[in-house]
Design a protein around this motif. Structure first.
Motif, PDB file in Angstrom:
ATOM      1  N   MET A   1       0.808  -1.168  -0.117  1.00  0.00           N
ATOM      2  CA  MET A   1      -0.082  -0.083   0.173  1.00  0.00           C
ATOM      3  C   MET A   1       0.907   1.476   0.008  1.00  0.00           C
ATOM      4  N   LYS A   2       2.081   1.240   0.624  1.00  0.00           N
ATOM      5  CA  LYS A   2       2.791   2.425   1.066  1.00  0.00           C
ATOM      6  C   LYS A   2       3.439   2.799  -0.611  1.00  0.00           C
ATOM      7  N   THR A   3       3.650   1.776  -1.503  1.00  0.00           N
ATOM      8  CA  THR A   3       4.121   2.095  -2.687  1.00  0.00           C
ATOM      9  C   THR A   3       3.185   2.888  -3.582  1.00  0.00           C
ATOM     10  N   ASN A   4       1.956   2.596  -3.489  1.00  0.00           N
ATOM     11  CA  ASN A   4       1.055   3.431  -4.328  1.00  0.00           C
ATOM     12  C   ASN A   4       0.822   4.851  -3.875  1.00  0.00           C
ATOM     13  N   LYS A   5       1.002   4.976  -2.328  1.00  0.00           N
ATOM     14  CA  LYS A   5       0.947   6.334  -1.913  1.00  0.00           C
ATOM     15  C   LYS A   5       2.164   7.086  -2.231  1.00  0.00           C
ATOM     16  N   ARG A   7       3.903   6.594  -4.945  1.00  0.00           N
ATOM     17  CA  ARG A   7       4.011   6.932  -6.392  1.00  0.00           C
ATOM     18  C   ARG A   7       2.799   8.122  -6.637  1.00  0.00           C
ATOM     19  N   SER A   8       1.768   8.129  -5.976  1.00  0.00           N
ATOM     20  CA  SER A   8       0.866   9.246  -6.170  1.00  0.00           C
ATOM     21  C   SER A   8       1.418  10.380  -5.706  1.00  0.00           C
ATOM     22  N   THR A   9       2.141  10.523  -4.701  1.00  0.00           N
ATOM     23  CA  THR A   9       2.745  11.667  -4.157  1.00  0.00           C
ATOM     24  C   THR A   9       3.881  12.121  -5.255  1.00  0.00           C
ATOM     25  N   ILE A  10       4.554  11.166  -5.747  1.00  0.00           N
ATOM     26  CA  ILE A  10       5.602  11.434  -6.760  1.00  0.00           C
ATOM     27  C   ILE A  10       4.910  12.145  -8.093  1.00  0.00           C
ATOM     28  N   GLY A  11       3.961  11.495  -8.405  1.00  0.00           N
ATOM     29  CA  GLY A  11       3.085  12.113  -9.530  1.00  0.00           C
ATOM     30  C   GLY A  11       2.605  13.311  -9.401  1.00  0.00           C
ATOM     31  N   ILE A  15       3.853  16.929 -11.473  1.00  0.00           N
ATOM     32  CA  ILE A  15       2.745  17.608 -12.150  1.00  0.00           C
ATOM     33  C   ILE A  15       3.160  18.974 -11.694  1.00  0.00           C
ATOM     34  N   ILE A  16       2.986  19.338 -10.390  1.00  0.00           N
ATOM     35  CA  ILE A  16       3.203  20.662  -9.732  1.00  0.00           C
ATOM     36  C   ILE A  16       4.391  21.328 -10.457  1.00  0.00           C
ATOM     37  N   SER A  17       5.638  20.550 -10.319  1.00  0.00           N
ATOM     38  CA  SER A  17       6.907  21.243 -10.845  1.00  0.00           C
ATOM     39  C   SER A  17       6.906  21.516 -12.249  1.00  0.00           C
TER      40      SER A  17
END
Length: 52
Positions: A1-5, A7-11, A15-17
């Motif tokens: 579960m942590k890897t999905n979180k 990846r979501s944060t990195i994504g 996008i923000i950057s």
């Protein structure tokens, strides 16, 4: 579960950057910064050659 979180944060950070740097790029183009940089590069090249 942590890897999905993660990846979501990195994504989201990616996008923000991207949006941030794209807005800075567009601002620079709007104030004609590329033209100024090219003019300075042209003058430096002529100075290096000994013409300017």
């Amino acid at each position: 579960m942590k890897t999905n979180k993660n990846r979501s944060t990195i994504g989201k950070l990616t996008i923000i950057s991207f949006v941030f740097f794209l807005s800075l790029f567009l601002f620079g183009v709007n104030v004609k910064e590329p033209k100024r940089v090219l003019e300075q590069a042209w003058n430096i090249c002529l100075d290096c050659i000994g013409i300017g």
